[in-house]
Design a protein around this motif. Sequence first.
Motif, PDB file in Angstrom:
ATOM      1  N   HIS A 240       0.832  -1.205   0.000  1.00 24.71           N
ATOM      2  CA  HIS A 240       0.000   0.000   0.000  1.00 24.71           C
ATOM      3  C   HIS A 240       0.868   1.257   0.000  1.00 24.71           C
ATOM      4  CE1 HIS A 240      -3.513   2.492   0.763  1.00 24.71           C
ATOM      5  NE2 HIS A 240      -2.865   3.057   1.769  1.00 24.71           N
ATOM      6  N   LEU A 241       2.045   1.167   0.643  1.00 25.28           N
ATOM      7  CA  LEU A 241       2.989   2.290   0.674  1.00 25.28           C
ATOM      8  C   LEU A 241       3.929   2.276  -0.529  1.00 25.28           C
ATOM      9  CD1 LEU A 241       3.912   2.106   4.480  1.00 25.28           C
ATOM     10  CD2 LEU A 241       2.496   3.857   3.382  1.00 25.28           C
ATOM     11  N   ASN A 242       3.708   1.328  -1.418  1.00 21.47           N
ATOM     12  CA  ASN A 242       4.547   1.187  -2.621  1.00 21.47           C
ATOM     13  C   ASN A 242       6.006   0.930  -2.251  1.00 21.47           C
ATOM     14  OD1 ASN A 242       4.939   1.023  -5.390  1.00 21.47           O
ATOM     15  ND2 ASN A 242       5.368   3.223  -5.600  1.00 21.47           N
ATOM     16  N   CYS A 243       6.223   0.100  -1.231  1.00 19.23           N
ATOM     17  CA  CYS A 243       7.579  -0.238  -0.784  1.00 19.23           C
ATOM     18  C   CYS A 243       7.898  -1.688  -1.145  1.00 19.23           C
ATOM     19  CB  CYS A 243       7.709  -0.057   0.730  1.00 19.23           C
ATOM     20  SG  CYS A 243       7.681   1.668   1.250  1.00 19.23           S
ATOM     21  N   ASP A 244       9.139  -1.918  -1.561  1.00 13.95           N
ATOM     22  CA  ASP A 244       9.580  -3.267  -1.912  1.00 13.95           C
ATOM     23  C   ASP A 244      10.016  -4.061  -0.689  1.00 13.95           C
ATOM     24  OD1 ASP A 244       9.267  -2.803  -4.713  1.00 13.95           O
ATOM     25  OD2 ASP A 244      11.117  -1.625  -4.640  1.00 13.95           O
ATOM     26  N   ALA A 245      10.498  -3.361   0.352  1.00 15.81           N
ATOM     27  CA  ALA A 245      11.022  -4.050   1.538  1.00 15.81           C
ATOM     28  C   ALA A 245      11.029  -3.101   2.720  1.00 15.81           C
ATOM     29  CB  ALA A 245      12.426  -4.581   1.270  1.00 15.81           C
ATOM     30  N   MET A 246      11.268  -3.673   3.896  1.00 20.23           N
ATOM     31  CA  MET A 246      11.351  -2.893   5.127  1.00 20.23           C
ATOM     32  C   MET A 246      12.469  -3.437   6.000  1.00 20.23           C
ATOM     33  SD  MET A 246       8.539  -2.523   8.197  1.00 20.23           S
ATOM     34  CE  MET A 246       9.022  -1.767   9.765  1.00 20.23           C
ATOM     35  N   ILE A 247      13.269  -2.536   6.561  1.00 22.05           N
ATOM     36  CA  ILE A 247      14.289  -2.916   7.539  1.00 22.05           C
ATOM     37  C   ILE A 247      13.690  -2.738   8.928  1.00 22.05           C
ATOM     38  CG2 ILE A 247      16.597  -2.429   8.430  1.00 22.05           C
ATOM     39  CD1 ILE A 247      17.280  -1.232   5.691  1.00 22.05           C
ATOM     40  N   ILE A 248      13.686  -3.802   9.725  1.00 18.67           N
ATOM     41  CA  ILE A 248      13.090  -3.753  11.070  1.00 18.67           C
ATOM     42  C   ILE A 248      14.228  -3.731  12.090  1.00 18.67           C
ATOM     43  CG2 ILE A 248      11.436  -4.805  12.654  1.00 18.67           C
ATOM     44  CD1 ILE A 248      10.335  -6.371  10.251  1.00 18.67           C
ATOM     45  N   THR A 249      14.308  -2.656  12.857  1.00 20.09           N
ATOM     46  CA  THR A 249      15.376  -2.498  13.850  1.00 20.09           C
ATOM     47  C   THR A 249      14.874  -2.604  15.283  1.00 20.09           C
ATOM     48  OG1 THR A 249      15.089  -0.092  13.865  1.00 20.09           O
ATOM     49  CG2 THR A 249      16.647  -0.995  12.273  1.00 20.09           C
ATOM     50  N   SER A 250      13.581  -2.410  15.501  1.00 21.78           N
ATOM     51  CA  SER A 250      13.015  -2.465  16.855  1.00 21.78           C
ATOM     52  C   SER A 250      12.894  -3.910  17.324  1.00 21.78           C
ATOM     53  CB  SER A 250      11.638  -1.801  16.880  1.00 21.78           C
ATOM     54  OG  SER A 250      10.949  -2.105  18.075  1.00 21.78           O
ATOM     55  N   LEU A 251      13.465  -4.213  18.474  1.00 27.12           N
ATOM     56  CA  LEU A 251      13.441  -5.586  18.986  1.00 27.12           C
ATOM     57  C   LEU A 251      12.029  -6.028  19.358  1.00 27.12           C
ATOM     58  CD1 LEU A 251      16.659  -5.693  21.218  1.00 27.12           C
ATOM     59  CD2 LEU A 251      16.400  -6.053  18.755  1.00 27.12           C
ATOM     60  N   THR A 252      11.216  -5.113  19.860  1.00 24.88           N
ATOM     61  CA  THR A 252       9.843  -5.482  20.224  1.00 24.88           C
ATOM     62  C   THR A 252       9.010  -5.769  18.985  1.00 24.88           C
ATOM     63  OG1 THR A 252       9.263  -3.124  20.342  1.00 24.88           O
ATOM     64  CG2 THR A 252       9.871  -4.214  22.397  1.00 24.88           C
ATOM     65  N   GLU A 253       9.293  -5.088  17.883  1.00 26.63           N
ATOM     66  CA  GLU A 253       8.562  -5.352  16.642  1.00 26.63           C
ATOM     67  C   GLU A 253       8.947  -6.711  16.069  1.00 26.63           C
ATOM     68  OE1 GLU A 253       8.756  -2.176  13.803  1.00 26.63           O
ATOM     69  OE2 GLU A 253       8.536  -0.644  15.345  1.00 26.63           O
ATOM     70  N   ILE A 254      10.230  -7.058  16.141  1.00 25.18           N
ATOM     71  CA  ILE A 254      10.677  -8.365  15.656  1.00 25.18           C
ATOM     72  C   ILE A 254      10.062  -9.481  16.496  1.00 25.18           C
ATOM     73  CG2 ILE A 254      12.701  -9.864  15.372  1.00 25.18           C
ATOM     74  CD1 ILE A 254      14.300  -7.297  14.734  1.00 25.18           C
ATOM     75  N   ALA A 255      10.050  -9.296  17.826  1.00 26.29           N
ATOM     76  CA  ALA A 255       9.467 -10.300  18.718  1.00 26.29           C
ATOM     77  C   ALA A 255       7.987 -10.506  18.413  1.00 26.29           C
ATOM     78  CB  ALA A 255       9.660  -9.876  20.171  1.00 26.29           C
ATOM     79  N   TYR A 256       7.274  -9.400  18.185  1.00 24.65           N
ATOM     80  CA  TYR A 256       5.849  -9.499  17.860  1.00 24.65           C
ATOM     81  C   TYR A 256       5.639 -10.185  16.515  1.00 24.65           C
ATOM     82  CZ  TYR A 256       1.394  -8.028  15.879  1.00 24.65           C
ATOM     83  OH  TYR A 256       0.180  -8.023  15.234  1.00 24.65           O
ATOM     84  N   LEU A 257       6.388  -9.767  15.506  1.00 26.29           N
ATOM     85  CA  LEU A 257       6.161 -10.252  14.144  1.00 26.29           C
ATOM     86  C   LEU A 257       6.379 -11.755  14.028  1.00 26.29           C
ATOM     87  CD1 LEU A 257       5.528  -9.296  11.217  1.00 26.29           C
ATOM     88  CD2 LEU A 257       8.006  -9.187  10.865  1.00 26.29           C
ATOM     89  N   PHE A 258       7.433 -12.270  14.670  1.00 27.10           N
ATOM     90  CA  PHE A 258       7.788 -13.682  14.538  1.00 27.10           C
ATOM     91  C   PHE A 258       7.257 -14.553  15.684  1.00 27.10           C
ATOM     92  CE2 PHE A 258      11.741 -12.162  12.072  1.00 27.10           C
ATOM     93  CZ  PHE A 258      11.064 -12.228  10.868  1.00 27.10           C
ATOM     94  N   ASN A 259       6.494 -13.957  16.614  1.00 22.96           N
ATOM     95  CA  ASN A 259       5.988 -14.712  17.778  1.00 22.96           C
ATOM     96  C   ASN A 259       7.133 -15.395  18.531  1.00 22.96           C
ATOM     97  OD1 ASN A 259       3.396 -13.959  17.227  1.00 22.96           O
ATOM     98  ND2 ASN A 259       2.766 -15.921  16.346  1.00 22.96           N
TER      99      ASN A 259
END
Length: 713
Positions: A240-259
């Motif tokens: 929707h944002l017309n982005c090909d990829a995203m770099i995730i640096t927040s540890l809490t976001e990584i923990a949430y995303l991958f359970n």
Amino acid sequence: MTTAKWNWIWIRICRLALSILLVLCVAAAEAPVGYRREICEHRKGRPMQPTNMYRSRLLAMREQMLIRATLEGPEIYGYILPSTDEHLNQEVAVRDQRLHYLSGYTGNRAVAAVTQGGAAIWLEKRFVQQADGELDCDWQIFLADGNVSIASWLGSQVRMNKRIGADPQLVPHHLWLTWERELADKFLKLIKININLVDMIWGSERPETPKHHVIQVQARDFAGEKWEDKVTELRRRLAHLNCDAMIITSLTEIAYLFNIRGTDIPYTPVVKSFAIVSQKDIFFYVDHSKISLGIDLHLRTDCYNDLCVRIKEYKHIWSDIRTYVQIWRRILVPAPCVQEPGASEAIYSAVPANVVVEHISPIIFMRAQKNSEEQEGMRLAHIRDAAAICEAMSNLEARFDTEQWTEEKIKYEVELWLLSQTHAKGLSLRTVIAYGEHSALPYYISNNLTDIEVSDQSLLVIESGVQYLEGTTDMSRTFIFGEPTRDMKRAYTAVLAGILHISDLIFPASVKPSGLDSVVRAKVWHEMTDYPQATGHGIGAYGSVEEPPISVAYGQNNSFHFKQGYFFSSESGYYKRDDYGVRIKNVLEVLDTGKTTTSAEHFLAFQSVTLVPYEPKLIDGTMLSSDEKRMLNRYNAKIRKYIGAELKRLGNMKAFYWMMNKTRHVREYLTEDEYLAAMGGGCQSYHHAQLPLLALTMVMMILLAFIHSKWQL
């Protein structure tokens, strides 16, 4: 001599004069003065103390600043060191406690600056007393929100046109730009030092990553959603944002995303890692020693479709960014969002400017709206938490008169009860136990240097939180073991009234969080005072105790709104300087009422999931309306129902009776005598008491007159 030559000479003379004037101004300017350190004033003019461990490290740091001359060009004359790690966390692992290693300061939320002739640290007011006791006299102390900035201090320490270094991995991109601009105003240049100087002097003594920190899978019963579904939703939002990829640096976001969850940093169950998610690939950068067979199976590392995770070594992210920026045209790099600082300067500058899309991470909004399992888990976590506080306080009150108590001893007891609960995995924040004049400090955190005895003469503020498998808790309560003064009761009741009102609020969904701040502060403002901290912030489900996008604070103009399934803390306080303080904090859940406005806008409501009793001895009933008392009675009834059942299940009847005593029904209406007495109408009350006698006298006179008239006839 030609006119042109004279003009050239005149210009050179003017430039020289201007340079001399600037140098004289800098030299004449007084050096910034920081926090007054009394213990250090007695040492002025005396011979330097024998070299200690931290002074030796400071000298080694200055040597490294000069060594940069042979490795990366001209030497640097100043070095800025934040207390954060590569993911910009405020609480960091032992091996990332660089500021502690250099200076001896054990707190957080600080930034240090070192030059060849000085050393200074900037921190929040609540940490000043602690820093004064931990730092030697080589260090100056400044307030983070004070009048002396890092740039102005460096400008007074370093001559013009010199270089100031910093590790770009430890500094948020937007803060780096601010420092760069402010230092340029002082004719100084901020440069990137990619090899951290503290790591250079720490060397082999630097602690290794603990081998037992294995990644844990968050069970579906607690997460409520498969990680594959979360990645699919993230990709939809990126498209929707017309982005090909995203770099995730927040540890809490990584923990949430991958359970997944971990134990890499204090108070937050996360794994030190990076991630990159594109429309076709998922890369997870982490220390391979933390990977178990269970994680391999969970993340499906043995397949090769677009929902399989490719695990790589932690440091390989830098080479991968350089590789994939040649392929991807638009890469989302996280921007700041309330408590989240966004990407570091190192991450931001590693991506070419023409492909960077600086935008708030979509994961923030996915995570904030809890699913049904997470909602139920948060409620259950707070029931366990409230039962633990009831057990701790009933035990404390029973032993209070027979033992000597200090802030640190009470902290130990409270944490012991909290961590003994089922599924408690650790604390979610530094426990605050503040008594007397310490409770009057909004951000006070007790430690061995500031510990004082607790008696029954003043107020005790307790703030605590725990990470349960089901959810994260955060609560504050104020207690007293003796009898309160009238002023204490008035302050406490003003704070309580605001908490009662926001907990019972119904409002249209378009209302911004900042617009609700006055609901909590109104009664406190009526007392002609205010509290400095924000009223509320989002909270995670077995995640961070402070989570965007919600922030309830007047003056903040963000565009985020409450949604059904959000959880956030609601806090109010009253602080009488050098005397006492009151603080109450609950975690609230956002509910959809199912009703709409005339414009079809949904009405939302709050309900408190924190179920810890208030202190009835501190409540002035005459300050509460009948509606407010009704709110209090409903809250107390809910505590008796849920916490009573939990305490009975635990078999702790002492805590049960303590809870029942604290949640007794409050009479919702005052008699007229009580009301007049409360309003200061003592004389009116006395005359009112004579009314029955006066009425009887009037009736007797009328009756006698009637009999007399009949007798006349």
